[in-house]
Design a protein around this motif. Sequence first.
Motif, PDB file in Angstrom:
ATOM      1  N   GLU A   1       0.015  -9.884  -5.398  1.00  0.00           N
ATOM      2  CA  GLU A   1       0.870  -8.705  -5.279  1.00  0.00           C
ATOM      3  C   GLU A   1       1.047  -8.035  -6.641  1.00  0.00           C
ATOM      4  N   ALA A   2       1.292  -8.836  -7.669  1.00  0.00           N
ATOM      5  CA  ALA A   2       1.483  -8.299  -9.016  1.00  0.00           C
ATOM      6  C   ALA A   2       0.274  -7.503  -9.476  1.00  0.00           C
ATOM      7  N   VAL A   3      -0.914  -8.059  -9.264  1.00  0.00           N
ATOM      8  CA  VAL A   3      -2.144  -7.396  -9.698  1.00  0.00           C
ATOM      9  C   VAL A   3      -2.422  -6.167  -8.843  1.00  0.00           C
ATOM     10  N   PHE A   4      -2.211  -6.272  -7.541  1.00  0.00           N
ATOM     11  CA  PHE A   4      -2.469  -5.150  -6.638  1.00  0.00           C
ATOM     12  C   PHE A   4      -1.637  -3.927  -7.014  1.00  0.00           C
ATOM     13  N   LEU A   5      -0.387  -4.139  -7.385  1.00  0.00           N
ATOM     14  CA  LEU A   5       0.533  -3.027  -7.602  1.00  0.00           C
ATOM     15  C   LEU A   5       0.469  -2.426  -9.004  1.00  0.00           C
ATOM     16  N   ALA A   6       0.265  -3.250 -10.018  1.00  0.00           N
ATOM     17  CA  ALA A   6       0.633  -2.858 -11.388  1.00  0.00           C
ATOM     18  C   ALA A   6      -0.501  -2.252 -12.198  1.00  0.00           C
ATOM     19  N   ASN A   7      -0.090  -1.536 -13.258  1.00  0.00           N
ATOM     20  CA  ASN A   7      -0.999  -1.149 -14.337  1.00  0.00           C
ATOM     21  C   ASN A   7      -1.107  -2.274 -15.358  1.00  0.00           C
ATOM     22  N   ARG A   8      -0.047  -3.108 -15.401  1.00  0.00           N
ATOM     23  CA  ARG A   8       0.010  -4.194 -16.374  1.00  0.00           C
ATOM     24  C   ARG A   8       0.862  -5.306 -15.802  1.00  0.00           C
ATOM     25  N   VAL A   9       0.419  -6.550 -16.003  1.00  0.00           N
ATOM     26  CA  VAL A   9       1.163  -7.720 -15.547  1.00  0.00           C
ATOM     27  C   VAL A   9       1.665  -8.479 -16.773  1.00  0.00           C
ATOM     28  N   VAL A  10       2.980  -8.739 -16.792  1.00  0.00           N
ATOM     29  CA  VAL A  10       3.610  -9.504 -17.874  1.00  0.00           C
ATOM     30  C   VAL A  10       3.927 -10.895 -17.338  1.00  0.00           C
TER      31      VAL A  10
ATOM     32  N   GLU B   1       0.827  -1.203   0.000  1.00  0.00           N
ATOM     33  CA  GLU B   1       0.000   0.000   0.000  1.00  0.00           C
ATOM     34  C   GLU B   1       0.862   1.254   0.000  1.00  0.00           C
ATOM     35  N   GLU B   2       1.953   1.237   0.765  1.00  0.00           N
ATOM     36  CA  GLU B   2       2.867   2.377   0.806  1.00  0.00           C
ATOM     37  C   GLU B   2       3.499   2.609  -0.568  1.00  0.00           C
ATOM     38  N   LEU B   3       3.885   1.527  -1.229  1.00  0.00           N
ATOM     39  CA  LEU B   3       4.526   1.653  -2.529  1.00  0.00           C
ATOM     40  C   LEU B   3       3.567   2.257  -3.552  1.00  0.00           C
ATOM     41  N   THR B   4       2.309   1.813  -3.560  1.00  0.00           N
ATOM     42  CA  THR B   4       1.351   2.379  -4.518  1.00  0.00           C
ATOM     43  C   THR B   4       1.122   3.860  -4.237  1.00  0.00           C
TER      44      THR B   4
ATOM     45  N   ILE C   1      -1.321  -8.642 -19.345  1.00  0.00           N
ATOM     46  CA  ILE C   1      -2.688  -8.430 -18.863  1.00  0.00           C
ATOM     47  C   ILE C   1      -2.797  -7.041 -18.254  1.00  0.00           C
ATOM     48  N   GLU C   2      -3.704  -6.219 -18.787  1.00  0.00           N
ATOM     49  CA  GLU C   2      -3.928  -4.874 -18.256  1.00  0.00           C
ATOM     50  C   GLU C   2      -4.680  -4.968 -16.922  1.00  0.00           C
ATOM     51  N   VAL C   3      -4.332  -4.045 -16.008  1.00  0.00           N
ATOM     52  CA  VAL C   3      -4.991  -3.996 -14.703  1.00  0.00           C
ATOM     53  C   VAL C   3      -5.641  -2.617 -14.557  1.00  0.00           C
ATOM     54  N   PRO C   4      -6.935  -2.483 -14.883  1.00  0.00           N
ATOM     55  CA  PRO C   4      -7.593  -1.174 -14.878  1.00  0.00           C
ATOM     56  C   PRO C   4      -8.166  -0.760 -13.519  1.00  0.00           C
ATOM     57  N   LEU C   5      -7.701  -1.381 -12.444  1.00  0.00           N
ATOM     58  CA  LEU C   5      -8.221  -1.048 -11.115  1.00  0.00           C
ATOM     59  C   LEU C   5      -7.854   0.394 -10.757  1.00  0.00           C
ATOM     60  N   PRO C   6      -8.796   1.140 -10.171  1.00  0.00           N
ATOM     61  CA  PRO C   6      -8.522   2.546  -9.855  1.00  0.00           C
ATOM     62  C   PRO C   6      -7.561   2.695  -8.675  1.00  0.00           C
ATOM     63  N   HIS C   7      -6.929   3.843  -8.587  1.00  0.00           N
ATOM     64  CA  HIS C   7      -6.097   4.208  -7.443  1.00  0.00           C
ATOM     65  C   HIS C   7      -6.835   5.268  -6.616  1.00  0.00           C
TER      66      HIS C   7
END
Length: 252
Positions: free
Chosen positions: A199-208, A177-180, A219-225
């Motif tokens: 962790e990959a999905v929680f943090l990223a805009n995109r997962v390779v 959470e701190e990193l984001t 895979i795009e991760v369109p979750l809002p911040h």
Amino acid sequence: MKSLVLKNLQKTYFDPYAGSQVTAIRDVSLTVQPGEFVSIVGPSGCGKTTILNMVAGFLPASGGEILVDGQPVHGPGPDRGVVFQSFALFPWKTVLENVAFGPKMRGVGRAEREAIAREFLELAGLSHAADRYPNELSGGMQQRVGVVRALANHPDVLLMDEPFASVDAQTRMTLQEELTRIWQERRTTVIFITHDVAEAVFLANRVVVLSKGHVLTEIEVPLPHPRRWDALMEDEQFKGLSALVLQKVRSA
């Protein structure tokens, strides 16, 4: 904020046990946009850390090209900051001195580099620990120091190799959470290596997803911040994306 481009990247090495050349990375092409946060996942031995070490300049590529803002990478440089799994802090330096180390090596004067260090310690909620030594801090606090030490050198690209793997689960979630939050404020271009799909999905805009040295899928991760675990733990989109990434990793 600068882009990172990998063009047909390859890495081979000689395996003395097999008596032959082994291909660790084969024909990897990837573009990370300025300010983008990309997580790289995949099974053990698929080449995640090898790619990061080549981008950092620690390993030479056997073929292909690595470009930061259009400039080829030929070795380590201040345009790329690295955060390792081990805390890698200087035990004889205070927290403030650790964070100020990068600016000091760039020739920044004492007053200015200390001001930079204090700014980043405040960003990470560590101002109170400025005069303490690494062995006086918890593992989570040490890793936060490691993150802001890399950021204090104002890298164009931040490379993170499983930086939260050695801390307990609760501390790991807090650090994520701190990193984001810090990334939202600074928008540094980030590549984050992890075995942890959530962790990959929680943090990223995109997962390779890597498989046997090549990119299997992105895979795009369109979750809002902002992202917080208490909000995402039961979020259907988050769970669906995590399940999709896990499926791809297992197929790799």
